[in-house]
Design an enzyme around this catalytic site. Structure first.
Site, PDB file in Angstrom:
ATOM      1  N   ASP A 131      42.939  76.266  45.499  1.00 20.39           N
ATOM      2  CA  ASP A 131      42.855  74.808  46.120  1.00 20.39           C
ATOM      3  C   ASP A 131      43.889  74.391  46.813  1.00 20.39           C
ATOM      4  O   ASP A 131      45.020  73.609  44.965  1.00 20.39           O
ATOM      5  CB  ASP A 131      41.542  73.994  45.308  1.00 20.39           C
ATOM      6  CG  ASP A 131      41.865  72.454  46.384  1.00 20.39           C
ATOM      7  OD1 ASP A 131      41.018  72.164  47.664  1.00 20.39           O
ATOM      8  OD2 ASP A 131      42.208  72.245  46.240  1.00 20.39           O
ATOM      9  N   TYR A 151      50.645  69.753  49.171  1.00 21.24           N
ATOM     10  CA  TYR A 151      51.203  70.342  48.429  1.00 21.24           C
ATOM     11  C   TYR A 151      52.422  70.655  48.214  1.00 21.24           C
ATOM     12  O   TYR A 151      53.186  70.555  47.688  1.00 21.24           O
ATOM     13  CB  TYR A 151      50.053  70.827  47.358  1.00 21.24           C
ATOM     14  CG  TYR A 151      48.931  69.941  47.347  1.00 21.24           C
ATOM     15  CD1 TYR A 151      48.714  68.988  47.431  1.00 21.24           C
ATOM     16  CD2 TYR A 151      47.874  70.850  46.331  1.00 21.24           C
ATOM     17  CE1 TYR A 151      47.731  68.079  47.216  1.00 21.24           C
ATOM     18  CE2 TYR A 151      46.715  70.550  46.272  1.00 21.24           C
ATOM     19  CZ  TYR A 151      46.443  69.148  46.647  1.00 21.24           C
ATOM     20  OH  TYR A 151      45.177  68.664  46.754  1.00 21.24           O
ATOM     21  N   LYS A 175      44.420  72.396  53.497  1.00 20.58           N
ATOM     22  CA  LYS A 175      44.037  70.795  53.888  1.00 20.58           C
ATOM     23  C   LYS A 175      44.663  70.479  55.426  1.00 20.58           C
ATOM     24  O   LYS A 175      45.827  70.586  54.661  1.00 20.58           O
ATOM     25  CB  LYS A 175      43.471  69.561  52.525  1.00 20.58           C
ATOM     26  CG  LYS A 175      43.089  69.787  51.952  1.00 20.58           C
ATOM     27  CD  LYS A 175      42.903  69.016  50.305  1.00 20.58           C
ATOM     28  CE  LYS A 175      42.185  68.885  49.357  1.00 20.58           C
ATOM     29  NZ  LYS A 175      43.205  70.115  47.970  1.00 20.58           N
ATOM     30  N   HIS A 199      42.253  65.982  54.814  1.00 16.13           N
ATOM     31  CA  HIS A 199      43.035  65.778  53.254  1.00 16.13           C
ATOM     32  C   HIS A 199      41.873  63.949  53.157  1.00 16.13           C
ATOM     33  O   HIS A 199      41.733  64.121  51.793  1.00 16.13           O
ATOM     34  CB  HIS A 199      43.760  65.621  53.301  1.00 16.13           C
ATOM     35  CG  HIS A 199      44.694  66.035  51.842  1.00 16.13           C
ATOM     36  ND1 HIS A 199      45.539  66.949  51.949  1.00 16.13           N
ATOM     37  CD2 HIS A 199      44.141  65.113  50.753  1.00 16.13           C
ATOM     38  CE1 HIS A 199      46.273  66.629  50.257  1.00 16.13           C
ATOM     39  NE2 HIS A 199      45.109  66.205  49.711  1.00 16.13           N
TER      40      HIS A 199
HETATM   41  P1  NAD Z   1      42.804  67.378  36.522  1.00 15.64           P
HETATM   42  O1  NAD Z   1      41.964  66.555  36.015  1.00 15.64           O
HETATM   43  O2  NAD Z   1      42.765  69.075  36.836  1.00 15.64           O
HETATM   44  O3  NAD Z   1      44.109  67.407  35.154  1.00 15.64           O
HETATM   45  C1  NAD Z   1      45.541  68.133  35.254  1.00 15.64           C
HETATM   46  C2  NAD Z   1      45.656  67.636  34.149  1.00 15.64           C
HETATM   47  O4  NAD Z   1      44.690  67.316  33.225  1.00 15.64           O
HETATM   48  C3  NAD Z   1      46.830  68.719  33.742  1.00 15.64           C
HETATM   49  O5  NAD Z   1      47.979  68.578  34.782  1.00 15.64           O
HETATM   50  C4  NAD Z   1      46.715  68.462  32.357  1.00 15.64           C
HETATM   51  O6  NAD Z   1      48.128  67.199  32.214  1.00 15.64           O
HETATM   52  C5  NAD Z   1      45.612  67.721  32.255  1.00 15.64           C
HETATM   53  N1  NAD Z   1      45.096  69.503  31.588  1.00 15.64           N
HETATM   54  C6  NAD Z   1      44.405  70.454  32.373  1.00 15.64           C
HETATM   55  N2  NAD Z   1      43.897  71.612  31.820  1.00 15.64           N
HETATM   56  C7  NAD Z   1      43.511  70.691  30.152  1.00 15.64           C
HETATM   57  C8  NAD Z   1      43.130  70.871  28.962  1.00 15.64           C
HETATM   58  N3  NAD Z   1      42.372  71.973  28.648  1.00 15.64           N
HETATM   59  N4  NAD Z   1      42.996  70.277  27.868  1.00 15.64           N
HETATM   60  C9  NAD Z   1      43.661  69.374  27.804  1.00 15.64           C
HETATM   61  N5  NAD Z   1      44.708  68.775  29.091  1.00 15.64           N
HETATM   62  C10 NAD Z   1      44.098  69.312  30.252  1.00 15.64           C
HETATM   63  O7  NAD Z   1      43.893  66.617  37.764  1.00 15.64           O
HETATM   64  P2  NAD Z   1      44.401  67.132  39.328  1.00 15.64           P
HETATM   65  O8  NAD Z   1      45.237  68.051  39.145  1.00 15.64           O
HETATM   66  O9  NAD Z   1      44.633  66.055  39.427  1.00 15.64           O
HETATM   67  O10 NAD Z   1      42.814  67.627  40.091  1.00 15.64           O
HETATM   68  C11 NAD Z   1      42.549  68.749  40.342  1.00 15.64           C
HETATM   69  C12 NAD Z   1      42.955  69.522  41.415  1.00 15.64           C
HETATM   70  O11 NAD Z   1      41.941  68.405  42.503  1.00 15.64           O
HETATM   71  C13 NAD Z   1      44.371  69.619  42.239  1.00 15.64           C
HETATM   72  O12 NAD Z   1      44.599  70.376  41.434  1.00 15.64           O
HETATM   73  C14 NAD Z   1      43.857  69.266  43.304  1.00 15.64           C
HETATM   74  O13 NAD Z   1      44.190  70.808  43.611  1.00 15.64           O
HETATM   75  C15 NAD Z   1      42.955  68.688  43.495  1.00 15.64           C
HETATM   76  N6  NAD Z   1      42.895  67.368  44.129  1.00 15.64           N
HETATM   77  C16 NAD Z   1      42.408  66.726  45.676  1.00 15.64           C
HETATM   78  C17 NAD Z   1      43.105  65.631  45.490  1.00 15.64           C
HETATM   79  C18 NAD Z   1      42.329  64.968  47.289  1.00 15.64           C
HETATM   80  O14 NAD Z   1      43.148  63.780  47.812  1.00 15.64           O
HETATM   81  N7  NAD Z   1      41.746  65.781  47.845  1.00 15.64           N
HETATM   82  C19 NAD Z   1      43.425  65.079  45.449  1.00 15.64           C
HETATM   83  C20 NAD Z   1      43.656  65.257  43.332  1.00 15.64           C
HETATM   84  C21 NAD Z   1      43.535  66.481  42.728  1.00 15.64           C
END
Ligand code: NAD
Length: 279
Positions: A46, A51, A76, A109
């Protein structure tokens, strides 16, 4: 190797339910970490124009040794590219960066209600799907009302809505609406960005009972309730750990307990789509 289950869209195409998100991953890091994700078993990536790592993702796709037919790529349309023509031209730029001829999933997005270009943007996505450039089209950060507007204007129902979703903000109401309309639900920040959520004592207790990590319990909950889920990590061990959540089998009462942790609006981490207005 374990494979993600797939869910079927309202257009008949499928999506691997567990994917890998790359928000806040630098372009020059993306090739390495997406490569690690492919090696760990992920086949769904994704990304987004915003990004600024579509080129890095494209390099990872090219060097993965996995054929595009065996992977699933989402990007997106960014807010400043909304509108019919700008969507079409920015889509071509994204495809060049990704090195793809046909995209698996294209999303708008953000709703950006004040900008109010989402209906024209949606018409461009409908056209791209008609032309065969995109297999499946959907939205991100859309409200029930705005989804209804898109359907009324075009007769085409988005296949998926990607929004902030995790146990402290579980979007039960929006999910019920989507289910009624055959729209899949995709969770962004599914781990609550790795912050307070992972310290929730109820989640810790369930993790201890199953001998797994809290992050794995949270991912297993998303899978159990039918969400598409795209956790992000740039750490090799966590990339593998998060994918191994596919093997965690929660009991019905675990799922019910986790679904009961919702804090309503207080649990929200990111912007409210109904009010979002940023470039
Ligand atoms: P997430 O909830 O996936 O959390 C990621 C963070 O959690 C990492 O940076 C790390 O600090 C921690 N983490 C990851 N794996 C872990 C583990 N096994 N144990 C402990 N900590 C851990 O947050 P995110 O990156 O905001 O969301 C995931 C994806 O969603 C993004 O990378 C993106 O692709 C998407 N996203 C989309 C939008 C949108 O507006 N459409 C907004 C935010 C994110």
């Amino acid at each position: 190797m374990t494979e993600s289950p797939v869910l079927t869209f309202n257009d008949g195409n499928t999506i691997p339910q567990l994917g890998y998100g790359v928000w806040q991953v630098e372009d020059n890091v993306a090739e390495d970490v997406v490569g690690k994700a492919f090696a760990a078993g992920y086949r769904h990536i994704d990304t987004a124009q915003a990004y600024q790592n579509e080129s890095g993702v494209g390099r990872a796709i090219a060097s993965s040794g996995v054929g595009h037919e065996d992977m699933f790529i989402t990007t997106k349309i960014w807010n400043s590219n909304q509108g019919y023509e700008a969507t079409l031209s920015s889509f071509e730029e994204s495809m060049q960066k990704l090195g793809l001829e046909k995209l698996d999933l294209l999303l708008i997005h953000w709703l950006q209600p004040k900008q109010s270009k989402y209906v024209d943007t949606w018409k461009a996505l409908v056209e791209l799907q008609k032309q065969g450039r995109v297999k499946t089209i959907g939205v991100s950060n859309f409200t029930k009302e705005a989804i209804t507007e898109l359907i009324d204007a075009t007769g085409v129902t988005p296949a998926i809505n990607q929004v902030e979703t995790h146990p402290h903000f579980n979007q039960a109401d929006l999910r019920a609406f989507e289910k009624e309309h055959g729209i899949l639900h995709e969770s962004w920040s599914p781990l609550g960005q790795g912050k307070e959520l992972l310290e929730d004592p109820a989640l810790q207790q369930i993790a201890q009972k199953h001998g797994v990590t809290v992050a794995q319990v949270v991912i297993a909950w998303h899978l159990a309730v039918g969400n598409v889920v795209i956790p992000k990590s740039v750490t090799q061990s966590r990339i593998v750990e998060n994918f191994a959540a596919l093997d965690v089998k929660l009991q019905d009462d675990d799922v019910a307990t986790i679904s009961g942790l919702d804090k309503g609006a207080e649990g929200r981490i990111g912007p409210d789509p109904a009010e979002s207005d940023f470039q």
